[in-house]
Design a protein around this motif. Structure first.
Motif, PDB file in Angstrom:
ATOM      1  N   TRP A   1     -43.864  60.366  83.631  1.00  7.16           N
ATOM      2  CA  TRP A   1     -42.959  61.301  82.964  1.00  7.16           C
ATOM      3  C   TRP A   1     -43.576  61.813  81.664  1.00  7.16           C
ATOM      4  N   TYR A   2     -44.134  60.911  80.905  1.00  3.14           N
ATOM      5  CA  TYR A   2     -44.787  61.272  79.640  1.00  3.14           C
ATOM      6  C   TYR A   2     -45.935  62.260  79.872  1.00  3.14           C
ATOM      7  N   GLN A   3     -46.763  61.978  80.851  1.00  4.83           N
ATOM      8  CA  GLN A   3     -47.883  62.864  81.135  1.00  4.83           C
ATOM      9  C   GLN A   3     -47.414  64.253  81.546  1.00  4.83           C
ATOM     10  N   ALA A   4     -46.375  64.310  82.357  1.00  5.46           N
ATOM     11  CA  ALA A   4     -45.833  65.593  82.806  1.00  5.46           C
ATOM     12  C   ALA A   4     -45.279  66.400  81.635  1.00  5.46           C
ATOM     13  N   GLU A   5     -44.539  65.729  80.769  1.00  5.66           N
ATOM     14  CA  GLU A   5     -43.980  66.469  79.633  1.00  5.66           C
ATOM     15  C   GLU A   5     -45.070  66.868  78.653  1.00  5.66           C
ATOM     16  N   SER A   6     -46.059  66.029  78.465  1.00  5.59           N
ATOM     17  CA  SER A   6     -47.162  66.352  77.564  1.00  5.59           C
ATOM     18  C   SER A   6     -47.861  67.636  78.016  1.00  5.59           C
ATOM     19  N   ALA A   7     -48.065  67.769  79.328  1.00  3.40           N
ATOM     20  CA  ALA A   7     -48.706  68.979  79.874  1.00  3.40           C
ATOM     21  C   ALA A   7     -47.846  70.202  79.600  1.00  3.40           C
ATOM     22  N   LEU A   8     -46.543  70.054  79.768  1.00  2.00           N
ATOM     23  CA  LEU A   8     -45.625  71.166  79.503  1.00  2.00           C
ATOM     24  C   LEU A   8     -45.621  71.527  78.021  1.00  2.00           C
ATOM     25  N   GLN A   9     -45.686  70.523  77.175  1.00  2.00           N
ATOM     26  CA  GLN A   9     -45.702  70.794  75.739  1.00  2.00           C
ATOM     27  C   GLN A   9     -46.987  71.500  75.312  1.00  2.00           C
ATOM     28  N   ARG A  10     -48.102  71.118  75.911  1.00  2.00           N
ATOM     29  CA  ARG A  10     -49.364  71.789  75.586  1.00  2.00           C
ATOM     30  C   ARG A  10     -49.300  73.265  75.973  1.00  2.00           C
ATOM     31  N   GLN A  11     -48.677  73.549  77.094  1.00  2.00           N
ATOM     32  CA  GLN A  11     -48.508  74.935  77.525  1.00  2.00           C
ATOM     33  C   GLN A  11     -47.616  75.689  76.540  1.00  2.00           C
ATOM     34  N   ALA A  12     -46.558  75.034  76.104  1.00  2.00           N
ATOM     35  CA  ALA A  12     -45.618  75.661  75.165  1.00  2.00           C
ATOM     36  C   ALA A  12     -46.276  75.905  73.817  1.00  2.00           C
ATOM     37  N   ILE A  13     -47.096  74.965  73.380  1.00  2.00           N
ATOM     38  CA  ILE A  13     -47.809  75.123  72.099  1.00  2.00           C
ATOM     39  C   ILE A  13     -48.748  76.312  72.149  1.00  2.00           C
ATOM     40  N   GLU A  14     -49.434  76.463  73.263  1.00  2.00           N
ATOM     41  CA  GLU A  14     -50.359  77.592  73.419  1.00  2.00           C
ATOM     42  C   GLU A  14     -49.606  78.918  73.433  1.00  2.00           C
ATOM     43  N   ALA A  15     -48.447  78.922  74.078  1.00  6.01           N
ATOM     44  CA  ALA A  15     -47.665  80.153  74.193  1.00  6.01           C
ATOM     45  C   ALA A  15     -46.948  80.528  72.894  1.00  6.01           C
ATOM     46  N   HIS A  16     -46.692  79.541  72.058  1.00  4.90           N
ATOM     47  CA  HIS A  16     -45.930  79.781  70.824  1.00  4.90           C
ATOM     48  C   HIS A  16     -46.715  79.348  69.593  1.00  4.90           C
ATOM     49  N   ALA A  17     -48.019  79.452  69.671  1.00  4.78           N
ATOM     50  CA  ALA A  17     -48.894  78.965  68.598  1.00  4.78           C
ATOM     51  C   ALA A  17     -48.583  79.600  67.245  1.00  4.78           C
ATOM     52  N   GLU A  18     -48.344  80.891  67.240  1.00  2.00           N
ATOM     53  CA  GLU A  18     -48.114  81.591  65.969  1.00  2.00           C
ATOM     54  C   GLU A  18     -46.841  81.099  65.281  1.00  2.00           C
ATOM     55  N   GLY A  19     -45.757  81.007  66.031  1.00  2.00           N
ATOM     56  CA  GLY A  19     -44.494  80.562  65.447  1.00  2.00           C
ATOM     57  C   GLY A  19     -44.550  79.122  64.993  1.00  2.00           C
TER      58      GLY A  19
ATOM     59  N   SER B   1     -47.252  77.433  64.111  1.00  2.00           N
ATOM     60  CA  SER B   1     -48.138  77.352  62.951  1.00  2.00           C
ATOM     61  C   SER B   1     -47.414  77.789  61.682  1.00  2.00           C
ATOM     62  N   ALA B   2     -46.606  78.830  61.798  1.00  2.00           N
ATOM     63  CA  ALA B   2     -45.851  79.330  60.644  1.00  2.00           C
ATOM     64  C   ALA B   2     -44.855  78.282  60.155  1.00  2.00           C
ATOM     65  N   GLU B   3     -44.197  77.598  61.093  1.00  3.38           N
ATOM     66  CA  GLU B   3     -43.242  76.553  60.713  1.00  3.38           C
ATOM     67  C   GLU B   3     -43.951  75.375  60.055  1.00  3.38           C
ATOM     68  N   ARG B   4     -45.116  75.013  60.601  1.00  7.29           N
ATOM     69  CA  ARG B   4     -45.865  73.893  60.032  1.00  7.29           C
ATOM     70  C   ARG B   4     -46.308  74.214  58.609  1.00  7.29           C
ATOM     71  N   LYS B   5     -46.690  75.450  58.359  1.00  4.76           N
ATOM     72  CA  LYS B   5     -47.100  75.853  57.019  1.00  4.76           C
ATOM     73  C   LYS B   5     -45.929  75.760  56.040  1.00  4.76           C
TER      74      LYS B   5
END
Length: 248
Positions: A208-226, A228-232
């Motif tokens: 389950w963890y591996q599956a969600e991690s893969a989905l999160q990596r996809q989401a991070i790539e798709a929403h990188a700009e937003g 990054s702005a929040e992290r800043k």
């Protein structure tokens, strides 16, 4: 996704800075304000701890699905003692604190009171990390539909049925209403220990963890700009809080 959310240390830094600003503001109106003590942390230690269910057999054998008894006792004691700041609900200090009064002795109270002023001073909104939180929640829900996870759920459920328990998904067991009370029953302990045994046999949490991690990596790539702005914004808020705490 945790990288884009504030850590416990960062939250603590902002909380400390916020208390300093509230205290200074209240002092300016002639009030001595003592902040409420922090409640002890209980339960999961990280965002992933317990995310996919319980995993500590020794704890389950003693507490079922409930948190450690010592942690619970410390938390309950703090609540009983009163995790409040000591101001009376209708007193002048309380009204200056939350902005229910326009002025004190002719001195104007800031919008939202001293709390509002402090929140603006340490950028508390940055802690919301709404994009990261929404994406993390979405990935969790979506992960349950991944074929490998569905298969793992079925394996876990079949294992539980062999022990006499009928649950479709791992979290269905811990969410069972029979275990929602404060008492730890023998049935809860038996269920929890069978749950962990089946988790170990089917490796469901890791799949389950591996599956969600893969989905999160996809989401991070798709929403990188937003993200990054929040992290800043979080980094900026923490730097400002550090200056307040250190007096620099």
């Amino acid at each position: 996704m945790q990288t884009y959310m504030p850590s416990d240390e960062e939250r603590g830094q902002l909380s400390q800075a916020r208390k300093i600003l509230i205290g200074d503001c209240m002092k300016g109106f002639g009030f001595k304000w003592v902040p409420a003590p922090e409640l002890p942390k209980v339960g999961p230690k990280t965002l992933t701890d317990w995310r996919y269910g319980i995993h500590d057999m020794a704890l389950a054998e003693e507490r079922g699905y409930k948190i450690d008894a010592k942690e619970q006792a410390a938390y309950d004691a703090a609540v009983d003692k009163g995790a409040v700041d000591g101001t009376t609900a209708d007193g002048s200090a309380a009204r200056a604190l939350d902005g229910r009064i326009k002025d004190v002795g002719g001195k104007k109270v800031p919008a939202g009171g001293c709390v509002g002023e402090a929140n603006r001073g340490v950028e508390t909104e940055a802690l919301q990390a709404r994009t990261a939180l929404d994406l993390a929640n979405a990935s969790f829900v979506k992960s349950e539909q991944e074929p490998k996870v569905v298969k793992a759920f079925t394996s876990w459920s079949t294992c539980m049925k062999r022990s006499g328990y009928n649950y479709a998904k791992p979290l269905d067991a811990s969410d069972d209403r029979r275990f929602s009370g404060t008492e730890v029953t023998s049935e809860e302990i038996s269920t929890a220990t069978a749950d962990i045994t089946c988790r170990q046999k089917t490796n469901v949490a890791w799949i389950w963890y591996q599956a969600e991690s893969a989905l999160q990596r996809q989401a991070i790539e798709a929403h990188a700009e937003g993200l990054s702005a929040e992290r800043k914004k979080i980094d900026s808020a923490v730097r400002q809080a550090s200056k307040i705490v250190t007096g620099k």
